[in-house]
Design a protein around this motif. Structure first.
Motif, PDB file in Angstrom:
ATOM      1  N   GLU A   1     -26.051  23.554  26.941  1.00  0.00           N
ATOM      2  CA  GLU A   1     -26.460  23.943  28.284  1.00  0.00           C
ATOM      3  C   GLU A   1     -27.952  24.238  28.371  1.00  0.00           C
ATOM      4  N   SER A   2     -28.431  25.034  27.421  1.00  0.00           N
ATOM      5  CA  SER A   2     -29.872  25.352  27.444  1.00  0.00           C
ATOM      6  C   SER A   2     -30.707  24.117  27.132  1.00  0.00           C
ATOM      7  N   GLY A   3     -30.180  23.265  26.264  1.00  0.00           N
ATOM      8  CA  GLY A   3     -30.887  22.021  25.964  1.00  0.00           C
ATOM      9  C   GLY A   3     -30.998  21.125  27.186  1.00  0.00           C
ATOM     10  N   LEU A   4     -29.922  21.108  27.982  1.00  0.00           N
ATOM     11  CA  LEU A   4     -29.923  20.292  29.196  1.00  0.00           C
ATOM     12  C   LEU A   4     -30.934  20.848  30.208  1.00  0.00           C
ATOM     13  N   VAL A   5     -30.975  22.176  30.333  1.00  0.00           N
ATOM     14  CA  VAL A   5     -31.940  22.798  31.253  1.00  0.00           C
ATOM     15  C   VAL A   5     -33.368  22.496  30.807  1.00  0.00           C
ATOM     16  N   LYS A   6     -33.594  22.603  29.502  1.00  0.00           N
ATOM     17  CA  LYS A   6     -34.935  22.316  28.979  1.00  0.00           C
ATOM     18  C   LYS A   6     -35.322  20.868  29.239  1.00  0.00           C
ATOM     19  N   LEU A   7     -34.365  19.970  29.050  1.00  0.00           N
ATOM     20  CA  LEU A   7     -34.637  18.553  29.301  1.00  0.00           C
ATOM     21  C   LEU A   7     -34.954  18.311  30.770  1.00  0.00           C
ATOM     22  N   GLN A   8     -34.186  18.969  31.659  1.00  0.00           N
ATOM     23  CA  GLN A   8     -34.423  18.810  33.100  1.00  0.00           C
ATOM     24  C   GLN A   8     -35.812  19.339  33.485  1.00  0.00           C
ATOM     25  N   ASN A   9     -36.173  20.472  32.901  1.00  0.00           N
ATOM     26  CA  ASN A   9     -37.501  21.037  33.199  1.00  0.00           C
ATOM     27  C   ASN A   9     -38.617  20.122  32.696  1.00  0.00           C
ATOM     28  N   THR A  10     -38.403  19.518  31.534  1.00  0.00           N
ATOM     29  CA  THR A  10     -39.405  18.603  30.990  1.00  0.00           C
ATOM     30  C   THR A  10     -39.558  17.383  31.889  1.00  0.00           C
ATOM     31  N   ILE A  11     -38.416  16.844  32.330  1.00  0.00           N
ATOM     32  CA  ILE A  11     -38.456  15.680  33.216  1.00  0.00           C
ATOM     33  C   ILE A  11     -39.130  16.042  34.531  1.00  0.00           C
ATOM     34  N   ALA A  12     -38.819  17.243  35.059  1.00  0.00           N
ATOM     35  CA  ALA A  12     -39.432  17.684  36.312  1.00  0.00           C
ATOM     36  C   ALA A  12     -40.942  17.834  36.152  1.00  0.00           C
ATOM     37  N   GLY A  13     -41.380  18.355  34.980  1.00  0.00           N
ATOM     38  CA  GLY A  13     -42.811  18.480  34.726  1.00  0.00           C
ATOM     39  C   GLY A  13     -43.498  17.133  34.687  1.00  0.00           C
ATOM     40  N   PHE A  14     -42.869  16.175  34.033  1.00  0.00           N
ATOM     41  CA  PHE A  14     -43.426  14.823  34.004  1.00  0.00           C
ATOM     42  C   PHE A  14     -43.488  14.228  35.402  1.00  0.00           C
ATOM     43  N   THR A  15     -42.442  14.468  36.193  1.00  0.00           N
ATOM     44  CA  THR A  15     -42.400  13.931  37.558  1.00  0.00           C
ATOM     45  C   THR A  15     -43.502  14.537  38.417  1.00  0.00           C
ATOM     46  N   ALA A  16     -43.701  15.861  38.297  1.00  0.00           N
ATOM     47  CA  ALA A  16     -44.749  16.524  39.075  1.00  0.00           C
ATOM     48  C   ALA A  16     -46.128  16.022  38.667  1.00  0.00           C
ATOM     49  N   ALA A  17     -46.323  15.854  37.344  1.00  0.00           N
ATOM     50  CA  ALA A  17     -47.611  15.360  36.860  1.00  0.00           C
ATOM     51  C   ALA A  17     -47.863  13.944  37.362  1.00  0.00           C
ATOM     52  N   ARG A  18     -46.836  13.125  37.362  1.00  0.00           N
ATOM     53  CA  ARG A  18     -46.990  11.757  37.850  1.00  0.00           C
ATOM     54  C   ARG A  18     -47.271  11.735  39.347  1.00  0.00           C
ATOM     55  N   ARG A  19     -46.579  12.626  40.089  1.00  0.00           N
ATOM     56  CA  ARG A  19     -46.817  12.702  41.533  1.00  0.00           C
ATOM     57  C   ARG A  19     -48.255  13.126  41.815  1.00  0.00           C
ATOM     58  N   GLU A  20     -48.738  14.122  41.078  1.00  0.00           N
ATOM     59  CA  GLU A  20     -50.117  14.580  41.259  1.00  0.00           C
ATOM     60  C   GLU A  20     -51.106  13.478  40.908  1.00  0.00           C
ATOM     61  N   GLN A  21     -50.808  12.732  39.851  1.00  0.00           N
ATOM     62  CA  GLN A  21     -51.680  11.622  39.466  1.00  0.00           C
ATOM     63  C   GLN A  21     -51.700  10.549  40.544  1.00  0.00           C
ATOM     64  N   ASP A  22     -50.557  10.252  41.132  1.00  0.00           N
ATOM     65  CA  ASP A  22     -50.489   9.267  42.205  1.00  0.00           C
ATOM     66  C   ASP A  22     -51.257   9.744  43.439  1.00  0.00           C
TER      67      ASP A  22
END
Length: 224
Positions: free
Chosen positions: A39-60
């Motif tokens: 469960e915690s691993g899944l949350v961590k993975l989701q947060n990592t993906i969200a961080g990548f998505t936000a960074a990509r959105r900001e870059q765009d």
């Protein structure tokens, strides 16, 4: 018997995958910190993906803003090169004309001491005008207004960019039948309060003859 002895020494080979699988199982059984929390691993993975998505959105977004800035700068530069339309240039001149004090005998400016004076009309009834900064030319009323606007723009360009100002000035001096460089040199002498090279003759833009400038001196002195 020898056959049994050989059989007892047979070693079964293990794959790397099996070795690590056994090791993982052993560590999971013996080491608390090695146990994986799904469960915690899944949350961590989701947060990592969200961080990548936000960074990509900001870059765009940064790329989009940069593209907009470059496009706007290009359009501005192209407009400067192309210059304003004829209608826009006419509007600029019209606004300057509106700022002049125009009477039947005199044209003055609120931004410059230069003056246009009406002389005796020609035999044809055409108005004849003279300028304090261009006394060697006999001008029509429209030419006198254009010359006053030209002086006004040079004295106070305000918000005009250099490309627009040069286009407007070029059109104004064309009405005076003189090069822009000559007008700029003449006005630069005037603004510095120095005497420009003295003209020899008073000439009309479309000359039918010439006359001396001496008879204009009293009129010009009164205007000043």
């Amino acid at each position: 018997m020898s056959s049994d002895k050989q059989t007892s020494h047979v070693v079964h080979s293990l794959t790397i995958y099996q070795v690590f699988q056994e090791l993982d199982g052993h560590l999971a059984d013996t080491a608390e910190e090695y146990r994986y929390d799904v469960e915690s691993g899944l949350v961590k993975l989701q947060n990592t993906i969200a961080g990548f998505t936000a960074a990509r959105r900001e870059q765009d977004e940064r790329a989009a803003r940069r593209h907009h800035e470059v496009t706007a700068a290009f359009e501005t530069r192209r407009n400067l090169i192309k210059g304003p339309t004829a209608a826009a240039r006419q509007q600029i001149v019209a606004e300057r004309v509106a700022g002049l004090n125009i009477s039947p005998l005199k044209i003055t400016s609120t931004t410059s001491p230069e003056t246009a004076l009406r002389m005796g009309d020609a035999a044809t009834g055409e108005e004849r005008w003279s300028l304090t900064w261009l006394p060697e030319k006999v001008l029509t009323r429209q030419q006198a207004i254009s010359a006053m606007v030209l002086d006004d723009i040079i004295s106070h360009p305000d918000e005009l960019d250099s490309a627009t100002m040069m286009l407007v000035l070029t059109e104004l001096v064309a009405e005076l039948a003189m090069p822009l460089e000559q007008a700029l040199v003449r006005l630069s002498f005037i603004k510095k309060d120095t005497k420009p090279p003295r003209p020899k003759r008073l000439t009309h833009p479309n000359p039918r003859g010439s006359q001396t400038v001496d008879h204009l001196k009293p009129i010009l002195r009164e205007a000043k």
